[in-house]
Design a protein around this motif. Structure first.
Motif, PDB file in Angstrom:
ATOM      1  N   PRO A  45       0.828  -1.204   0.000  1.00  0.00           N
ATOM      2  CA  PRO A  45       0.000   0.000   0.000  1.00  0.00           C
ATOM      3  C   PRO A  45       0.867   1.260   0.000  1.00  0.00           C
ATOM      4  N   ALA A  46       0.522   2.190  -0.852  1.00  0.00           N
ATOM      5  CA  ALA A  46       1.259   3.450  -0.947  1.00  0.00           C
ATOM      6  C   ALA A  46       0.260   4.562  -1.210  1.00  0.00           C
ATOM      7  N   GLU A  47       0.737   5.785  -1.096  1.00  0.00           N
ATOM      8  CA  GLU A  47      -0.137   6.930  -1.333  1.00  0.00           C
ATOM      9  C   GLU A  47      -0.658   6.888  -2.767  1.00  0.00           C
ATOM     10  N   GLY A  48      -1.951   6.891  -2.913  1.00  0.00           N
ATOM     11  CA  GLY A  48      -2.550   6.891  -4.233  1.00  0.00           C
ATOM     12  C   GLY A  48      -2.748   5.516  -4.837  1.00  0.00           C
ATOM     13  N   GLY A  49      -2.492   4.457  -4.085  1.00  0.00           N
ATOM     14  CA  GLY A  49      -2.711   3.127  -4.640  1.00  0.00           C
ATOM     15  C   GLY A  49      -1.779   2.092  -4.051  1.00  0.00           C
ATOM     16  N   VAL A  50      -1.443   1.110  -4.873  1.00  0.00           N
ATOM     17  CA  VAL A  50      -0.586   0.006  -4.451  1.00  0.00           C
ATOM     18  C   VAL A  50       0.695   0.029  -5.266  1.00  0.00           C
ATOM     19  N   GLN A  51       1.836  -0.149  -4.596  1.00  0.00           N
ATOM     20  CA  GLN A  51       3.134  -0.108  -5.263  1.00  0.00           C
ATOM     21  C   GLN A  51       3.667  -1.531  -5.456  1.00  0.00           C
ATOM     22  N   PRO A  52       3.904  -1.966  -6.724  1.00  0.00           N
ATOM     23  CA  PRO A  52       4.540  -3.263  -6.939  1.00  0.00           C
ATOM     24  C   PRO A  52       6.043  -3.176  -6.663  1.00  0.00           C
ATOM     25  N   VAL A  53       6.565  -4.181  -5.994  1.00  0.00           N
ATOM     26  CA  VAL A  53       7.979  -4.202  -5.610  1.00  0.00           C
ATOM     27  C   VAL A  53       8.513  -5.615  -5.779  1.00  0.00           C
ATOM     28  N   ARG A  54       9.745  -5.715  -6.274  1.00  0.00           N
ATOM     29  CA  ARG A  54      10.448  -7.004  -6.338  1.00  0.00           C
ATOM     30  C   ARG A  54      11.609  -6.987  -5.354  1.00  0.00           C
ATOM     31  N   TYR A  55      11.695  -8.031  -4.529  1.00  0.00           N
ATOM     32  CA  TYR A  55      12.817  -8.198  -3.611  1.00  0.00           C
ATOM     33  C   TYR A  55      13.690  -9.335  -4.125  1.00  0.00           C
ATOM     34  N   ILE A  56      14.957  -9.024  -4.365  1.00  0.00           N
ATOM     35  CA  ILE A  56      15.911  -9.983  -4.910  1.00  0.00           C
ATOM     36  C   ILE A  56      17.045 -10.156  -3.907  1.00  0.00           C
ATOM     37  N   GLY A  57      17.473 -11.379  -3.693  1.00  0.00           N
ATOM     38  CA  GLY A  57      18.580 -11.643  -2.786  1.00  0.00           C
ATOM     39  C   GLY A  57      19.612 -12.547  -3.426  1.00  0.00           C
ATOM     40  N   VAL A  58      20.888 -12.264  -3.169  1.00  0.00           N
ATOM     41  CA  VAL A  58      21.981 -13.082  -3.692  1.00  0.00           C
ATOM     42  C   VAL A  58      22.951 -13.377  -2.556  1.00  0.00           C
ATOM     43  N   ASP A  59      23.176 -14.655  -2.288  1.00  0.00           N
ATOM     44  CA  ASP A  59      24.153 -15.073  -1.291  1.00  0.00           C
ATOM     45  C   ASP A  59      25.525 -15.189  -1.935  1.00  0.00           C
ATOM     46  N   GLY A  60      26.499 -14.448  -1.412  1.00  0.00           N
ATOM     47  CA  GLY A  60      27.869 -14.514  -1.897  1.00  0.00           C
ATOM     48  C   GLY A  60      28.788 -15.104  -0.841  1.00  0.00           C
ATOM     49  N   PRO A  61      30.094 -15.122  -1.103  1.00  0.00           N
ATOM     50  CA  PRO A  61      31.049 -15.629  -0.115  1.00  0.00           C
ATOM     51  C   PRO A  61      31.212 -14.653   1.058  1.00  0.00           C
ATOM     52  N   ARG A  62      30.581 -14.958   2.178  1.00  0.00           N
ATOM     53  CA  ARG A  62      30.632 -14.153   3.398  1.00  0.00           C
ATOM     54  C   ARG A  62      29.893 -12.818   3.258  1.00  0.00           C
ATOM     55  N   TRP A  63      29.055 -12.684   2.259  1.00  0.00           N
ATOM     56  CA  TRP A  63      28.217 -11.505   2.124  1.00  0.00           C
ATOM     57  C   TRP A  63      26.878 -11.868   1.496  1.00  0.00           C
ATOM     58  N   PHE A  64      25.932 -10.954   1.650  1.00  0.00           N
ATOM     59  CA  PHE A  64      24.602 -11.099   1.073  1.00  0.00           C
ATOM     60  C   PHE A  64      24.202  -9.764   0.454  1.00  0.00           C
ATOM     61  N   LEU A  65      23.708  -9.812  -0.772  1.00  0.00           N
ATOM     62  CA  LEU A  65      23.265  -8.601  -1.464  1.00  0.00           C
ATOM     63  C   LEU A  65      21.751  -8.623  -1.595  1.00  0.00           C
ATOM     64  N   ARG A  66      21.114  -7.559  -1.112  1.00  0.00           N
ATOM     65  CA  ARG A  66      19.665  -7.411  -1.260  1.00  0.00           C
ATOM     66  C   ARG A  66      19.390  -6.299  -2.247  1.00  0.00           C
ATOM     67  N   ALA A  67      18.535  -6.574  -3.219  1.00  0.00           N
ATOM     68  CA  ALA A  67      18.145  -5.582  -4.217  1.00  0.00           C
ATOM     69  C   ALA A  67      16.632  -5.434  -4.198  1.00  0.00           C
ATOM     70  N   VAL A  68      16.165  -4.192  -4.326  1.00  0.00           N
ATOM     71  CA  VAL A  68      14.729  -3.898  -4.342  1.00  0.00           C
ATOM     72  C   VAL A  68      14.436  -3.090  -5.608  1.00  0.00           C
ATOM     73  N   ILE A  69      13.575  -3.625  -6.448  1.00  0.00           N
ATOM     74  CA  ILE A  69      13.189  -2.943  -7.686  1.00  0.00           C
ATOM     75  C   ILE A  69      11.754  -2.449  -7.535  1.00  0.00           C
ATOM     76  N   SER A  70      11.535  -1.175  -7.805  1.00  0.00           N
ATOM     77  CA  SER A  70      10.186  -0.609  -7.713  1.00  0.00           C
ATOM     78  C   SER A  70       9.946   0.331  -8.878  1.00  0.00           C
ATOM     79  N   GLY A  71       8.709   0.801  -8.976  1.00  0.00           N
ATOM     80  CA  GLY A  71       8.364   1.675 -10.084  1.00  0.00           C
ATOM     81  C   GLY A  71       8.074   0.880 -11.340  1.00  0.00           C
ATOM     82  N   ARG A  72       8.280   1.517 -12.464  1.00  0.00           N
ATOM     83  CA  ARG A  72       7.944   0.909 -13.754  1.00  0.00           C
ATOM     84  C   ARG A  72       8.632  -0.440 -13.960  1.00  0.00           C
ATOM     85  N   ALA A  73       9.882  -0.568 -13.513  1.00  0.00           N
ATOM     86  CA  ALA A  73      10.647  -1.802 -13.744  1.00  0.00           C
ATOM     87  C   ALA A  73      10.077  -2.995 -13.003  1.00  0.00           C
TER      88      ALA A  73
END
Length: 221
Positions: A124-152
């Motif tokens: 839920p967001a102002e003016g409607g609903v916002q689609p969001v993608r949550y992406i995660g990648v496990d690396g060697p001793r690290w983790f990368l989180r990516a969040v894509i929103s908007g048109r993409a």
């Protein structure tokens, strides 16, 4: 007996000495071979940049912990965290994110993406609903989180450009001890730091992670 034991053990020896295959795409660890392209050096992360990108940085207190790329009415927010040496944390983090989305009266489901299992959420967001993608990648001793929103989040063509950014991120974990899920701190490149000192105001960027809000600073072109 002696000869038979040698024959039985030989496959195990061959398995132990088999070389590790190099990965074809990232995100990359700083210690492994990776593609060459223009990147902004943020210390703990080297972020690919292309014409048309706007790059801004996320603050947690006085520390830079993430970056946002704005492109064609879309945003890609990335954070890198420490992780255990032997175990990935994306499955655990995925559950925490899904719970957070539901507690914010959003909907979320798992789907298969270019980096494996990801979350497709509607928040839920102002003016409607916002689609969001949550992406995660496990690396060697690290983790990368990516969040894509908007048109993409719904436009595959625009999403492909931001997915390529994720593939070419280089994470610089370092050797210092860090607790799992501790943010890998970033730093401004010298030219951006100088520009910030000369800039009286900074334009705010909307936070794309509803669960870890923090102020944003510094546009880098």
């Amino acid at each position: 007996m002696f000869n038979r034991r040698r024959r039985e053990e030989s496959p195990a020896v061959a398995e132990e000495t088999e070389p590790v295959q190099a990965r074809e795409s990232g995100p990359w660890d700083a210690g492994e071979p990776h593609s060459e392209r223009e990147r902004v050096d943020l210390g703990g992360m080297r972020l690919p940049v292309d014409p048309g990108f706007e790059v801004q940085l996320n603050l947690a207190g006085d520390h830079i912990v993430g970056a946002v790329i704005i492109f064609k009415e879309s945003a890609l927010q990335v954070h890198a965290f420490a992780a255990p040496k032997r175990n990935g944390i994306w499955e655990e983090v995925r559950g925490e994110l899904a719970e957070g989305v539901r507690s914010a009266d959003g909907t979320v489901e798992e789907q298969e993406g270019p980096f494996g299992v990801e979350l497709a959420a509607r928040i839920p967001a102002e003016g409607g609903v916002q689609p969001v993608r949550y992406i995660g990648v496990d690396g060697p001793r690290w983790f990368l989180r990516a969040v894509i929103s908007g048109r993409a989040a719904t436009d595959a063509e625009v999403a492909a450009t931001l997915e390529d950014v994720i593939r070419d991120i280089v994470v610089v974990r370092g050797d210092e001890p860090m607790a799992p899920k501790e943010a890998i701190e970033l730093r401004l490149p010298p030219e951006a730091r100088q520009a910030m000192e000369q800039q009286a105001d900074s334009r705010p960027v909307p936070d794309l992670n509803p669960f870890e809000r923090g102020p944003e600073i510094a546009e880098i072109r």
